[in-house]
Design a protein around this motif. Structure first.
Motif, PDB file in Angstrom:
ATOM      1  N   VAL A 154       0.609  -1.127  -0.027  1.00 49.71           N
ATOM      2  CA  VAL A 154      -0.056   0.020  -0.104  1.00 49.71           C
ATOM      3  C   VAL A 154       0.789   1.452  -0.037  1.00 49.71           C
ATOM      4  O   VAL A 154       2.073   1.191   0.509  1.00 49.71           O
ATOM      5  N   THR A 211      -8.462   2.665  -2.759  1.00 48.02           N
ATOM      6  CA  THR A 211      -8.381   2.779  -1.139  1.00 48.02           C
ATOM      7  C   THR A 211      -7.117   2.655  -0.569  1.00 48.02           C
ATOM      8  O   THR A 211      -6.729   2.999   0.434  1.00 48.02           O
ATOM      9  N   SER A 235      -4.624   1.500   1.740  1.00 45.67           N
ATOM     10  CA  SER A 235      -4.655   0.891   3.339  1.00 45.67           C
ATOM     11  C   SER A 235      -5.902   1.301   4.024  1.00 45.67           C
ATOM     12  O   SER A 235      -6.038   0.847   4.995  1.00 45.67           O
ATOM     13  N   GLY A 236      -6.987   2.066   3.095  1.00 45.65           N
ATOM     14  CA  GLY A 236      -8.090   2.476   3.816  1.00 45.65           C
ATOM     15  C   GLY A 236      -8.045   3.570   4.636  1.00 45.65           C
ATOM     16  O   GLY A 236      -9.021   4.133   5.371  1.00 45.65           O
ATOM     17  N   CYS A 237      -6.932   4.396   4.608  1.00 40.66           N
ATOM     18  CA  CYS A 237      -6.679   5.319   5.735  1.00 40.66           C
ATOM     19  C   CYS A 237      -7.739   6.480   5.343  1.00 40.66           C
ATOM     20  O   CYS A 237      -8.177   7.137   6.365  1.00 40.66           O
ATOM     21  N   GLY A 282     -14.940   0.703   0.034  1.00 35.01           N
ATOM     22  CA  GLY A 282     -13.629   1.087  -0.606  1.00 35.01           C
ATOM     23  C   GLY A 282     -13.279   0.121  -1.726  1.00 35.01           C
ATOM     24  O   GLY A 282     -13.815  -1.107  -1.721  1.00 35.01           O
ATOM     25  N   ASP A 302     -10.289  -1.252  -4.558  1.00 37.88           N
ATOM     26  CA  ASP A 302      -8.799  -1.184  -5.074  1.00 37.88           C
ATOM     27  C   ASP A 302      -8.516  -2.293  -5.869  1.00 37.88           C
ATOM     28  O   ASP A 302      -9.225  -3.423  -5.828  1.00 37.88           O
ATOM     29  N   ALA A 318      -6.346  -3.155   4.286  1.00 42.29           N
ATOM     30  CA  ALA A 318      -7.471  -2.038   4.540  1.00 42.29           C
ATOM     31  C   ALA A 318      -8.437  -2.891   5.419  1.00 42.29           C
ATOM     32  O   ALA A 318      -9.148  -2.339   6.456  1.00 42.29           O
ATOM     33  N   ASN A 360      -6.986  -2.881   8.980  1.00 42.15           N
ATOM     34  CA  ASN A 360      -7.133  -1.356   9.459  1.00 42.15           C
ATOM     35  C   ASN A 360      -8.701  -1.156  10.252  1.00 42.15           C
ATOM     36  O   ASN A 360      -8.828  -0.868  11.132  1.00 42.15           O
ATOM     37  N   PHE A 417     -15.167  -3.600   1.312  1.00 44.65           N
ATOM     38  CA  PHE A 417     -14.315  -3.459   0.364  1.00 44.65           C
ATOM     39  C   PHE A 417     -14.279  -4.310  -0.860  1.00 44.65           C
ATOM     40  O   PHE A 417     -14.563  -5.614  -0.595  1.00 44.65           O
TER      41      PHE A 417
END
Length: 292
Positions: free
Chosen positions: A90, A127, A129-131, A152, A154, A163, A166, A176
């Motif tokens: 990521v 997305t 890491s999804g942060c 999200g 990706d 993600a 996290n 996701f």
């Protein structure tokens, strides 16, 4: 070897290797290995470092000297005051991206957003890491902003695993999907967020080794002019936004006018540009109004 001697040796080794901010990185690695606080270090700088911890510290400093990103060594990066797990799969979350999260939270709180079934739906494209998505969902819940549903997407399955990790770590519910932008996405959303790849292809080799070799190439390469993903997302997002919903981008230096123009041609209005703390254009966003 004392804590102070180990630290100073690490600083020197990182300086010789050309690592930016060697003092800071040497400290983070010492803290990571020993769990020591700055106050404890300054109180007892001559405290002996045990052999096991000394070997572990020297090994990590050696990896950093090879220009492996600090976050890949420690496995974490703070973003929006939250701790995110990261890996080579990521893009490492950066402080500049917090501007996008902060502006999305402002829009959620202050703007009249379209919704369905009593909830506001947020989609984060690319997305990683999804942060971005998880920070928005976390703080929206903290602020009591009502029902906010997060999704999200990706292309990288490894990124999505991170993600999901996290999301579990933060106690945030999100869906996701492994998807090439919108390919596997259905339905319409109140807000679509994205920090897409935006580096010009020919400039990638000029980046710092930590970025060039540490971040996934697919998270950096924005095509010949750096704008490929903005074109695609601006065009395809109109099939996934509710009337009056927002498309919100992080952008690179000098891209604001081009991205704003793309959005306007696709039916977006009230287009705004938000600067970061350095005074650079960082976020472009607008409200979707159907053409015609």
């Amino acid at each position: 070897m004392s804590l102070k001697d180990a630290y100073l040796s690490a600083v020197e080794r990182l300086q010789v290797s050309g690592v930016p901010e060697p003092e800071l990185d040497a400290w983070y690695l010492l803290e990571h290995v020993t769990g020591i606080s700055r106050a404890a270090y300054y109180a007892e700088p001559d405290r002996e470092l045990g052999e096991e911890q000394r070997n572990a510290y020297e090994a990590l400093v050696g990896r950093r000297a090879l220009r492996i990103p600090l976050q890949h060594i420690t496995g974490v990066q703070e973003f929006m005051g939250l701790e995110f797990s990261v890996s080579g799969a990521v893009l490492i979350p950066r402080q500049d991206t917090e501007v996008l999260v902060e502006e999305a939270l402002r829009v959620l709180k202050e703007e009249d957003l379209p919704g369905q079934k009593g909830e506001t739906a947020v989609l984060d494209v690319c997305t990683g890491s999804g942060c971005i998505l998880l920070s928005v969902l976390y703080y929206a819940k903290q602020a009591g902003m009502g029902a906010v549903r997060g999704t999200g997407s990706d292309l990288s399955g490894d990124a999505l695993c991170m993600a999901e990790k996290n999301a579990e770590k933060l106690g945030v519910k999100a869906q996701f999907f492994q998807s090439d932008l919108f390919d596997k996405i259905s339905g319409r959303y109140s807000i679509i967020l994205s920090n897409p790849p935006y580096i010009r292809r020919q400039e990638i080799e000029e980046l710092q080794p930590e970025v060039r070799d540490g971040d996934p190439r697919m998270a950096l390469d924005g095509g010949e002019d750096g704008l490929d993903f903005y074109r695609k997302i601006s065009r395809e997002s109109t099939e996934h936004l509710l009337q009056g919903g927002y498309l919100m981008f992080e952008i690179g230096c000098g891209q604001a006018a081009d991205v704003a123009g793309m959005m306007e041609r696709e039916g977006f209005a009230d287009i705004r540009v938000k600067k970061d703390l350095a005074g650079l254009d960082r976020v472009v966003y607008g409200r979707y109004r159907q053409k015609g």
